[in-house]
Scaffold this active site. Sequence first.
Site, PDB file in Angstrom:
ATOM      1  N   ASP A  28      -3.895  37.140  21.813  1.00 53.78           N
ATOM      2  CA  ASP A  28      -3.674  38.429  22.478  1.00 53.78           C
ATOM      3  C   ASP A  28      -2.199  38.611  22.841  1.00 53.78           C
ATOM      4  O   ASP A  28      -1.487  37.636  23.065  1.00 53.78           O
ATOM      5  CB  ASP A  28      -4.541  38.474  23.748  1.00 53.78           C
ATOM      6  CG  ASP A  28      -4.675  39.888  24.293  1.00 53.78           C
ATOM      7  OD1 ASP A  28      -4.328  40.848  23.583  1.00 53.78           O
ATOM      8  OD2 ASP A  28      -5.127  40.015  25.443  1.00 53.78           O
ATOM      9  N   HIS A  45       2.154  42.503  15.528  1.00 54.35           N
ATOM     10  CA  HIS A  45       1.150  41.823  14.689  1.00 54.35           C
ATOM     11  C   HIS A  45       1.838  40.984  13.611  1.00 54.35           C
ATOM     12  O   HIS A  45       1.432  39.872  13.303  1.00 54.35           O
ATOM     13  CB  HIS A  45       0.211  42.842  14.043  1.00 54.35           C
ATOM     14  CG  HIS A  45      -0.611  43.615  15.039  1.00 54.35           C
ATOM     15  ND1 HIS A  45      -1.267  43.009  16.085  1.00 54.35           N
ATOM     16  CD2 HIS A  45      -0.879  44.949  15.161  1.00 54.35           C
ATOM     17  CE1 HIS A  45      -1.907  43.930  16.799  1.00 54.35           C
ATOM     18  NE2 HIS A  45      -1.689  45.108  16.254  1.00 54.35           N
ATOM     19  N   LEU A 139      -8.529  20.598   7.454  1.00 56.66           N
ATOM     20  CA  LEU A 139      -8.848  21.598   8.491  1.00 56.66           C
ATOM     21  C   LEU A 139      -9.707  22.731   7.931  1.00 56.66           C
ATOM     22  O   LEU A 139      -9.453  23.221   6.823  1.00 56.66           O
ATOM     23  CB  LEU A 139      -7.531  22.185   9.033  1.00 56.66           C
ATOM     24  CG  LEU A 139      -7.662  23.370   9.994  1.00 56.66           C
ATOM     25  CD1 LEU A 139      -8.224  22.925  11.342  1.00 56.66           C
ATOM     26  CD2 LEU A 139      -6.305  24.052  10.207  1.00 56.66           C
ATOM     27  N   GLU A 213     -13.980  24.293  27.054  1.00 51.79           N
ATOM     28  CA  GLU A 213     -12.949  24.245  28.089  1.00 51.79           C
ATOM     29  C   GLU A 213     -11.998  25.410  27.834  1.00 51.79           C
ATOM     30  O   GLU A 213     -11.530  25.602  26.706  1.00 51.79           O
ATOM     31  CB  GLU A 213     -12.174  22.917  28.004  1.00 51.79           C
ATOM     32  CG  GLU A 213     -13.023  21.704  28.315  1.00 51.79           C
ATOM     33  CD  GLU A 213     -13.545  21.701  29.743  1.00 51.79           C
ATOM     34  OE1 GLU A 213     -12.828  22.176  30.649  1.00 51.79           O
ATOM     35  OE2 GLU A 213     -14.672  21.228  29.948  1.00 51.79           O
TER      36      GLU A 213
HETATM   37  C1  FPP Z   1      -4.327  41.287  19.920  1.00 48.14           C
HETATM   38  O1  FPP Z   1      -3.092  41.802  20.360  1.00 48.14           O
HETATM   39  C2  FPP Z   1      -4.256  40.931  18.506  1.00 48.14           C
HETATM   40  C3  FPP Z   1      -4.997  41.510  17.508  1.00 48.14           C
HETATM   41  C4  FPP Z   1      -5.971  42.586  17.770  1.00 48.14           C
HETATM   42  C5  FPP Z   1      -4.846  41.154  16.106  1.00 48.14           C
HETATM   43  C6  FPP Z   1      -4.426  39.758  15.821  1.00 48.14           C
HETATM   44  C7  FPP Z   1      -3.833  39.748  14.477  1.00 48.14           C
HETATM   45  C8  FPP Z   1      -2.811  38.962  14.065  1.00 48.14           C
HETATM   46  C9  FPP Z   1      -2.201  37.917  14.883  1.00 48.14           C
HETATM   47  C10 FPP Z   1      -2.241  39.143  12.693  1.00 48.14           C
HETATM   48  C11 FPP Z   1      -3.213  38.985  11.581  1.00 48.14           C
HETATM   49  C12 FPP Z   1      -3.943  37.708  11.612  1.00 48.14           C
HETATM   50  C13 FPP Z   1      -4.177  36.907  10.563  1.00 48.14           C
HETATM   51  C14 FPP Z   1      -5.014  35.701  10.722  1.00 48.14           C
HETATM   52  C15 FPP Z   1      -3.604  37.150   9.227  1.00 48.14           C
HETATM   53  P1  FPP Z   1      -3.050  43.280  20.994  1.00 48.14           P
HETATM   54  O2  FPP Z   1      -2.654  44.219  19.933  1.00 48.14           O
HETATM   55  O3  FPP Z   1      -4.380  43.592  21.642  1.00 48.14           O
HETATM   56  O4  FPP Z   1      -1.933  43.110  22.082  1.00 48.14           O
HETATM   57  P2  FPP Z   1      -1.810  43.887  23.469  1.00 48.14           P
HETATM   58  O5  FPP Z   1      -3.016  43.487  24.291  1.00 48.14           O
HETATM   59  O6  FPP Z   1      -0.540  43.374  24.035  1.00 48.14           O
HETATM   60  O7  FPP Z   1      -1.786  45.344  23.151  1.00 48.14           O
END
Ligand code: FPP
Length: 249
Positions: A28, A45, A139, A213
């Site tokens: 997050d 992202h 893994l 945990e």
């Molecule tokens: C949450 O941050 C993150 C996501 C909804 C997407 C996670 C995706 C990636 C890390 C990239 C793609 C992943 C892979 C495995 C290729 P948010 O956007 O909710 O952040 P915020 O809460 O600060 O708005």
Amino acid sequence: MTKQSVEIDLPDQISPDRLPRHIAIIMDGNGRWAKRRRLPRIAGHRAGIKAVRQAVETCARLGVPYLTLYAFSIENWKRPHTEIRLLMGLLREYLKKEIEELNRQNIRLLVIGRIHDLPKPVIQDLQNALDQTRKNTGLHLVLALNYGARAEMVDAVREIVSRARQNGTMEIDESLLSSHLYTSGLPDPDLLIRTSGELRLSNFLLWQAAYSELWVTETLWPDFTQNDLYQAIIDFQKRERRYGGLGLS
Ligand code: FPP
């Protein structure tokens, strides 16, 4: 202590014989990371992918058998169309670019979630990556995509009821329900990490995380480094896991 000495010391504090079998991460804070830099959310992202690479590589190197990453939740469809499109694009880019590296590191890719509801080109790239890494024995990298824990339980119950209709009555117990979840055959997560300081599970692995945990850090996902992961594992190894018992045995 200097930064240099912290980096050298942390891995030495990890007991290789008490590693978590399964680490799950709620990645997050990508949006906030971008906002602080006055960048579009997608830049967060994109920066998050670097952190993904580092976490995957670190788990593979340490010998952690399973790593599950919450990459796209069922609730994420509520985001603006352009962000979703770009996220799917990033995922496809990751799958195509990373296969060689996953194979080099002997990593097997798995997916959990309502995969059949993802866009067709994404499903094709996923299938290709699953096929190409199938024989790897290191893994297990599990991507949670279009994943929601409540939807997972609904899907499991639907499957059980449909089997029961065909076969007559069935004994319903915890292991039967577990075996109909998307995670069937995977161990439950021992350690569940959440970045960016939020204290909630956000519909992630609700059944499987019953005795996980929890480790929460204020660090935003794109800033999450191998040292944060080391720290989480070191903290995990200091905990006494009691599973509701007295923890004396
Ligand atoms: C949450 O941050 C993150 C996501 C909804 C997407 C996670 C995706 C990636 C890390 C990239 C793609 C992943 C892979 C495995 C290729 P948010 O956007 O909710 O952040 P915020 O809460 O600060 O708005």
